[in-house]
Scaffold this active site. Structure first.
Site, mmCIF file in Angstrom:
data_model
loop_
_atom_site.group_PDB
_atom_site.id
_atom_site.type_symbol
_atom_site.label_atom_id
_atom_site.label_comp_id
_atom_site.label_asym_id
_atom_site.label_seq_id
_atom_site.Cartn_x
_atom_site.Cartn_y
_atom_site.Cartn_z
ATOM 1 N N HIS A 112 56.984 38.434 24.410
ATOM 2 C CA HIS A 112 57.215 37.088 23.873
ATOM 3 C C HIS A 112 57.721 36.231 25.020
ATOM 4 O O HIS A 112 58.809 36.462 25.547
ATOM 5 C CB HIS A 112 58.250 37.120 22.734
ATOM 6 C CG HIS A 112 57.718 37.661 21.451
ATOM 7 N ND1 HIS A 112 58.465 38.434 20.603
ATOM 8 C CD2 HIS A 112 56.496 37.530 20.868
ATOM 9 C CE1 HIS A 112 57.724 38.746 19.544
ATOM 10 N NE2 HIS A 112 56.523 38.218 19.685
ATOM 11 N N GLU A 154 61.326 34.698 25.922
ATOM 12 C CA GLU A 154 62.478 35.591 26.039
ATOM 13 C C GLU A 154 62.728 35.942 27.511
ATOM 14 O O GLU A 154 62.577 37.094 27.938
ATOM 15 C CB GLU A 154 62.237 36.822 25.150
ATOM 16 C CG GLU A 154 62.102 36.368 23.678
ATOM 17 C CD GLU A 154 61.533 37.408 22.712
ATOM 18 O OE1 GLU A 154 61.327 38.568 23.124
ATOM 19 O OE2 GLU A 154 61.295 37.051 21.536
ATOM 20 N N ARG A 162 56.203 31.266 22.243
ATOM 21 C CA ARG A 162 56.402 32.695 21.986
ATOM 22 C C ARG A 162 55.126 33.512 22.089
ATOM 23 O O ARG A 162 55.131 34.657 22.559
ATOM 24 C CB ARG A 162 56.979 32.819 20.578
ATOM 25 C CG ARG A 162 56.952 34.175 19.901
ATOM 26 C CD ARG A 162 57.478 34.020 18.484
ATOM 27 N NE ARG A 162 57.236 35.161 17.631
ATOM 28 C CZ ARG A 162 58.100 36.158 17.475
ATOM 29 N NH1 ARG A 162 59.236 36.183 18.118
ATOM 30 N NH2 ARG A 162 57.793 37.153 16.644
ATOM 31 N N HIS A 222 62.700 42.788 24.003
ATOM 32 C CA HIS A 222 62.710 41.413 23.491
ATOM 33 C C HIS A 222 64.107 40.826 23.621
ATOM 34 O O HIS A 222 65.059 41.506 23.975
ATOM 35 C CB HIS A 222 62.369 41.431 21.998
ATOM 36 C CG HIS A 222 60.982 41.848 21.672
ATOM 37 N ND1 HIS A 222 60.037 40.970 21.171
ATOM 38 C CD2 HIS A 222 60.354 43.045 21.767
ATOM 39 C CE1 HIS A 222 58.906 41.621 20.959
ATOM 40 N NE2 HIS A 222 59.071 42.881 21.308
ATOM 41 N N GLU A 257 66.385 44.230 21.328
ATOM 42 C CA GLU A 257 66.613 42.778 21.338
ATOM 43 C C GLU A 257 67.875 42.580 22.177
ATOM 44 O O GLU A 257 68.966 43.008 21.790
ATOM 45 C CB GLU A 257 66.846 42.233 19.921
ATOM 46 C CG GLU A 257 65.649 42.288 19.000
ATOM 47 C CD GLU A 257 64.678 41.120 19.187
ATOM 48 O OE1 GLU A 257 64.963 40.224 20.009
ATOM 49 O OE2 GLU A 257 63.631 41.119 18.532
#
Lengths: 295, 167
Positions: free
Chosen positions: A55, A58, A113, A182, A256
């Site tokens: 993405h 990020e 994204r 991510h 994440e």
């Protein structure tokens, strides 16, 4: 992007016995999809895959990917854990998994994204590369509208960025751990996202996650939660690690990274190195476990 | 579950000062999401145990500085792409946080998780009274849908009279 490509070439040039660069495909806008291979030799050794930047907004992830590459090169002889991993396994690292999106975040829209694919009949551009995999494709937690940031695409693997990895994984046939990185939210996630049904290896993945998160926290106190995608973040179908798990890659995880919303995608540059350092500790726990539990 | 009314959540939480991690205060709250009509903001009742820090000095310094500007303040992209906020913009950033908190509350459902993503543009508006007025264009990020939602808000502020937001 050019700087990251140059960095990769420099790393290979300076460490030819350890690092090589593979091109696994091309993006929609014809940018090369490069993967760094860290290997001490052998043929088709069991391997660990790490990707960052799927993405594009990020940014802490691509930056961390660069740091991981350098870290492997610096530490591979003197760090016992890393050295013993490389004695038996190869590490594949794709730093800019979505280069078209990344270029777009630099020139046009910092918050982009998705990929940048265009289709006649679609109102908007781009597909969410983390909804485009063939695992529960098109289910809840993804959108059928091309304008949505979770648009799954017209069919699974429609995106060349995704197809390239699918082909690589299938052709390699010996990947034992697959980690997709991510930001943001500070979570360590394992499959499934497309269903609330737990994976058969739930207990082992949960225990391993707990240890990885503890290692991460030990450095700067950064708190992570962990669990299945479905229960911990939200239902999401067609996600990367659901597919890799269903291919038999037991140790499939999604991270994440920082933070939890104060800066979100716009994480200050001074937090890149601490984020990469703490994440690396968690990655080592997972890689060491994969090394110690061959299957 | 509360029949015919909606879903009620009882929360125990800790509030942490963004500018001073060691400064925390306990809080209990009840949130009621209304059944059906998604256009009503959730009801929120809360109790704070203890006191929030006094910020009069910083507030007055900021207020005086803005009042004494020759030209109305204008700025873009706070934080910038790399997460930087120039020190003199930090109060503008914090004010946006507070104001966006109100916008987020008014627009939240059980299926959203909204955060302030970025201030795209802020412009100070001239006023004849003692209030400061800022026109903000912000980007909200919804974690659940992953969408970026642009939002326009007008914020009034005065050190003693607090914040008012019109969406």
């Amino acid at each position: 992007l050019p700087q990251i490509y140059d960095f990769m070439d420099l790393l290979v040039a300076e460490n030819p016995n350890l690092v090589s660069k593979l091109e696994i495909g091309r993006s929609t806008e014809n940018r090369p999809l490069y993967v760094l291979k860290f290997s001490r030799g052998g043929t088709n050794r069991p391997a660990i895959w790490i990707d960052t930047g799927i993405h594009s907004r990020e940014w802490v992830t691509q930056a961390s990917g660069v740091w991981f590459a350098r870290k492997i090169v610096l530490d591979h002889e003197n760090d016992e854990g890393l050295s013993s991993i490389l004695d038996e396994m190869d590490i594949f690292l794709e730093i800019v998994t979505n280069p078209d999106g990344f270029a777009y975040t630099q020139s046009q829209n910092r918050m982009w994204r998705k990929t940048r694919s265009k289709r006649s009949g679609s109102l908007c551009v781009g597909v969410d590369p983390n909804r485009n995999w063939d695992a529960g494709f098109g289910g809840s937690g993804s959108s059928s509208s091309s304008c949505s940031d979770t648009y799954h695409g017209p069919y699974a693997n429609s995106e060349p960025e995704v197809k390239a990895i699918v082909d690589f994984v299938n052709n390699h046939g010996n990947i034992k751990a697959f980690i997709s990185i991510h930001s943001y939210s500070q979570l360590l996630l394992y499959p499934y996202g497309y269903t609330s049904t737990p994976v058969p290896d739930q207990a082992e993945l949960h225990e391993l996650s707990g240890r990885a998160v503890a290692a991460l926290s030990s450095l700067y106190g950064t708190k992570f939660q962990y669990g299945s995608i479905y229960k911990t973040i939200y239902p999401a179908s067609g996600s990367t690690v659901d597919w890799t798990y269903n291919q038999g890659i037991k140790y499939s995880f999604t991270f994440e990274l920082r933070d939890t919303g104060r800066y979100g995608f716009l994480l200050p540059a001074k937090q890149i190195i601490p984020t990469a350092e703490e994440t690396w500790l968690a990655l080592k726990v997972i890689m060491e476990h994969a090394r110690d539990h061959p299957y | 579950d509360i029949d015919d009314l909606g879903h009620k959540y009882h929360l125990e939480l800790v509030l942490e000062d963004v500018l001073d991690k060691d400064s925390t205060v306990n809080c209990t709250a009840e949130v009621l999401y209304h059944l059906g009509n998604k256009n009503i903001a959730p009801d929120v009742q809360f109790t704070i145990e203890g006191e929030l820090k006094n910020t009069d000095e910083a507030d007055n310094i900021f207020y005086s500085r803005i009042k004494s500007l020759e030209k109305e303040l204008v700025a873009e992209n706070i934080p910038d792409s790399h997460g930087n906020v120039p020190p003199e913009m930090e109060p503008i950033h914090l004010l946006a946080w507070v104001a966006s908190g109100y916008v987020i509350w008014q627009n939240s459902t059980e299926n959203t998780k909204l955060q302030l993503g970025q201030i795209k543009h802020v412009k100070q508006m001239k006023r004849s009274d003692e209030y400061l007025e800022f026109d903000y264009l912000i980007l909200l990020h919804d974690m659940v849908s992953q969408e970026i939602i642009p939002w326009h808000m007008t914020v009034l502020w005065h050190p003693q009279r607090g914040v008012q937001v019109t969406q």
